[in-house]
Design a protein around this motif. Structure first.
Motif: not given
Length: 832
Positions: A177-180, A188-190, A201-206
């Motif tokens: 989980t990304s920093w804000r 953060g949002n990601f 598969q690998s994903f990044v989610w927003k």
């Protein structure tokens, strides 16, 4: 009653000394474990056995909050795991300890628990240890069992031997989980996950929606990014049990280097490698390289190609759903099929559907796997009306799609072929096309033979024409005058203009949305500056010369000639220029944080410029000047150094910009005289403003003014001390003589612990603005004074006190050769 006397033998004494020494070494060596009834207090840390990682307190850049986490043991604070992400400590009174129930806890100064490992079962005797892998482990000392570990509660970073995992059976996930923001470790949002589909598969989610996708895993690589070589050479692997569980793991094959992956606050998953030589982290791989890497950029049934313009095109046999949106480069709606498939029509008469190959693409999302060999993959897809595409790839086998074909991207290096299903009428007559193709090949061959003789000549003529166009457009000379003036300008000071890329007007117009006012970054004497984005995703800044520009074509040519060959981390890079249709534009790398003055003199933004950041900015500017004056192959005097001409990159690193006023010096030239005084009030030394004499010491004077502005947070030309009626330079000199220079300092950065550094920097600033140029130090000496506390600084002499009744950023250009006319402007040199 008496005392008995006992003699300690030598062997006993030696044994006692060994015990004492071992205990002493235990407490003086680095500690990696915290036990019951022990604690670490801010700023203490635990350090892993091999010195690779540490666990303790830290503050992010430009933040005063305190967090507890696991960090790489390197000079730059690099947290890979943060415990109290959502509950920072407000001060340095925090402690970390083992609580009575065996949990690892963080407590504030009031002994309230702000974070806990939250193990449910009571453990009488536990301890926490930071391992050399970066894993913080809580263990039961009675049996050695691990009862909690940070690796199972990931933050934003992925390190060696850690698992990013998803188990659909238990609904358990370990995700990034990304920093804000870079200053805030909060959630953060990601997020980034591994999805245990039949083909992982690998994903990044927003915010829960796909933002980036790796493509399917074939047992060795993610086939949607085959070109990311460094990603795989470090032992990257996906373990999938095909029962709803999978995890991603890697083993760093070179144990001598620090390497990790981090999901940053912008949603970019990057690989970072520590460089001892540069003392910094180097980005060696990035998930998002261009606009096409963003999930579904072109919508369904379309392909994204970063090398094309526009980047999105519908599949063959498809057309945009909303043509108006598509023309406006809003592609999210995607495309729709033009001709229905045979099995979709009520009347199934007609020829059978077929497939069209799209070569080397990132295959769509929502893939299904079929246990079929290559030869049967096409047949099985064709026999199923819901199958609209198929692909075959080694290590995976047959892949088919029945839903929208989304997130398709043209790959430049490798990748599978995708076969999309089309109605027969959309495929055309193959025999007919073979005849056409053969005819085209023959015609092309004949054309090449006929044109080969003229290619070299045409190329040479085109090159000469482009050179002539650049010089004529910039100088205003006619063709007849080119032979006399153009050649001299073309090689001025050894800078060859043809080495600078020429951008087409259409490219820059498209990049800036036709120079939309929404993309306007600012306005200077040269003209407006616009933000733009090239087709490859690179962000740029376009400086467009206004026809009413006060600077004109001479400054345009001057800037091209001066910085087209300069390369330094503290100079803004000129990418190219444009001289089409009477337009004169300069294209620079884009600086996302704008100019220094927008931070330094803004009551909100200046909060981000703490003491360490200002030190880095001052040193960066100094190193950029040192390069101009001494280290580049051309000796260059900038002549307009000021806060608005210092740009800041994404990490607030400074870059000197705007070389329209700069002057190139010959090898043995120390100073020059001009009747055309150019620059900005408040930053000009007196010998230049009054007599037109400039040298390296002119830039040193400007740097000194800028240094005092950075320390005080006040603009020299608008600062006014009401009680004393003094401007910044005079006020600084007064405080220096009264031993009250700390009163000058911006309250935001005031800290008694750095008082000696502040005084030293103020001393250097005053040395740089001394009235007589010979008294000012060279920029190389300035850098030594700033970077070394052991250098004994001389006492500065009185500076010139300028009281200029003009607006802060008024630029002065005196064209007449009569230097006495300088008296016509309100420049007053006070005191001596």
């Amino acid at each position: 009653m008496g005392f008995s006397h006992h003699t300690i033998s030598c062997p006993m004494l030696r044994a006692l000394l060994v015990i004492i020494c071992s205990c002493f070494l235990r407490f003086t060596a680095a500690i990696d474990t915290i036990r019951v009834n022990q604690s670490i207090r801010d700023p203490e840390t635990l350090i892993s056995y091999g010195q690779k990682f540490k666990f303790g307190f830290f503050s992010p850049v430009n933040s005063s909050y305190r967090y507890v986490g696991v960090m790489f043991n390197v000079p730059v604070i690099t947290a890979i795991w943060v415990a109290n992400r959502e509950k920072p400590l407000n001060d340095s009174t925090g402690t970390v300890e083992i609580s009575g129930d065996g949990n690892l806890v963080i407590m504030d100064g009031q002994k309230e628990i702000i974070w806990s490992s939250n193990i449910l079962s009571y453990v009488k005797d536990s301890s926490a240890v930071i391992l050399d892998t970066g894993n913080l482990v809580l263990q039961d000392n009675s049996n050695g069992r691990t009862i909690w570990q940070s690796f199972e509660h990931a933050s934003d970073s992925f390190v060696e031997k850690m698992k990013i995992s998803t188990d659909l059976r238990t609904n358990e996930k370990n995700i990034l989980t990304s920093w804000r923001s870079p200053q805030d470790p909060g959630l953060g949002n990601f997020t980034s996950t591994v999805e245990p589909l039949v083909i992982p598969q690998s994903f990044v989610w927003k915010n829960g929606y796909p933002y980036w996708r790796s493509g399917p895993w074939n047992g060795q690589i993610f086939i949607g990014m085959p070109y990311m070589k460094s990603f795989y050479k470090h032992g990257m692997d996906v373990v999938n049990d095909h029962l709803g569980s999978a995890y991603l793991i890697f083993a760093n094959l070179n144990s001598s280097v620090f390497l990790y992956y981090v999901l940053n606050s912008s949603g970019n998953l990057v690989e970072k490698l520590w460089s001892d030589e540069k003392g910094a982290w180097l980005v060696t791989w990035s998930s998002i390289v261009n606009e096409c890497d963003i999930y579904g950029r072109c919508g369904p049934f379309a392909c994204c190609n970063a090398q094309d313009e526009p980047i999105c095109t519908c599949f063959p046999g498809y057309e945009p759903i909303n043509k108006d949106e598509w023309s406006a480069e809003n592609w999210t709606s995607g495309c729709t099929r033009i001709t229905p498939l045979r099995c979709e029509r009520n009347n199934s008469a007609g020829k059978e559907d077929g497939f069209l190959k799209l070569s080397q693409v990132k295959v769509p999302d929502h893939v299904k796997w079929l246990p079929a060999p290559d030869v049967d993959c096409r047949r099985q897809c064709l026999s199923n009306c819901s199958c609209i595409a198929y692909a075959y790839y080694a290590g995976i086998g047959c892949m088919t799609w029945a839903e929208s074909l989304i997130d398709v991207q043209k790959l430049s290096d490798g990748g599978p072929d995708l076969y999309i299903r089309l109605a027969h009428s959309e495929l055309g007559d193959k025999k007919y096309w073979k005849v056409i193709t053969a005819a085209i090949v023959v015609l092309a061959f004949i054309t090449i033979l006929l044109c080969a003789h003229f290619l070299r000549k045409l190329f040479s003529q085109d090159q000469r024409k482009r050179k002539t166009e650049l010089i004529q457009s910039a100088t205003g000379k006619t063709d007849a005058e080119y032979s006399e003036v153009g050649i001299a300008k073309h090689n001025m000071h050894g800078v060859k203009l043809e080495a600078l890329p020429l951008f087409k007007l259409g490219t820059l117009s498209h990049a800036t949305r036709k120079f939309d006012s929404m993309n306007k970054l600012g306005q200077g004497g040269f003209g407006p500056v616009y933000k733009g984005k090239l087709p490859n995703g690179q962000e740029i800044a376009v400086k467009r010369m206004a026809r009413s520009s006060n600077q004109g074509v001479e400054e345009f040519m001057n800037e091209v000639e001066v910085i087209s060959k300069l390369q330094h981390r503290n100079l803004v890079r000129l990418l190219g220029c444009c001289v089409e249709h009477a337009e004169k534009m300069l294209v620079y790398e884009y600086m996302p944080n704008g100019s220094l003055d927008s931070y330094l003199f803004d009551s909100c933004k200046q909060q981000l410029l703490d003491w360490q950041t200002r030190l880095a900015i001052i040193e960066g500017i100094c190193r950029g000047l040192l390069y101009l004056h001494r280290d580049s192959r051309l000796r260059i005097i900038h002549r307009d150094l000021k806060a608005s001409n210092i740009l800041l990159d994404e990490e607030l690193n400074p870059k000197i910009s705007d070389f329209g006023m700069a002057r190139i010096f010959c090898c043995k030239e120390d100073q020059a005289n001009t009747t055309r005084v150019v620059g900005t009030y408040g930053y000009m030394p007196p010998e230049y403003a009054l007599r037109g004499i400039f040298s390296e010491k002119s830039d040193v004077y400007s740097f000194g003014v800028l240094l005092l502005e950075i320390l005080s947070g006040k603009r020299n030309t608008s600062f006014y001390h009401e009680d004393q009626q003094l401007f910044l330079i005079a006020y600084a000199w007064k405080l220096w003589n009264e031993n009250k220079i700390m009163n000058l300092i911006d309250p935001i950065i005031y800290d008694p612990r750095v008082e000696s550094d502040v005084v030293r920097y103020a001393n250097v600033g005053l040395l740089c603005i001394q009235e007589i140029a010979a008294d000012r130090p060279h920029i190389s000496a300035v850098l030594s004074m700033l970077s070394s506390e052991s250098v004994v600084l001389p006492r500065p002499k009185q500076p010139p006190f300028s009281a200029i009744q003009m607006s802060p950023e008024t630029e002065y250009s005196q064209m007449t050769p009569d230097l006495c006319s300088v008296k016509d402007v309100a420049v007053t040199i006070v005191g001596r």
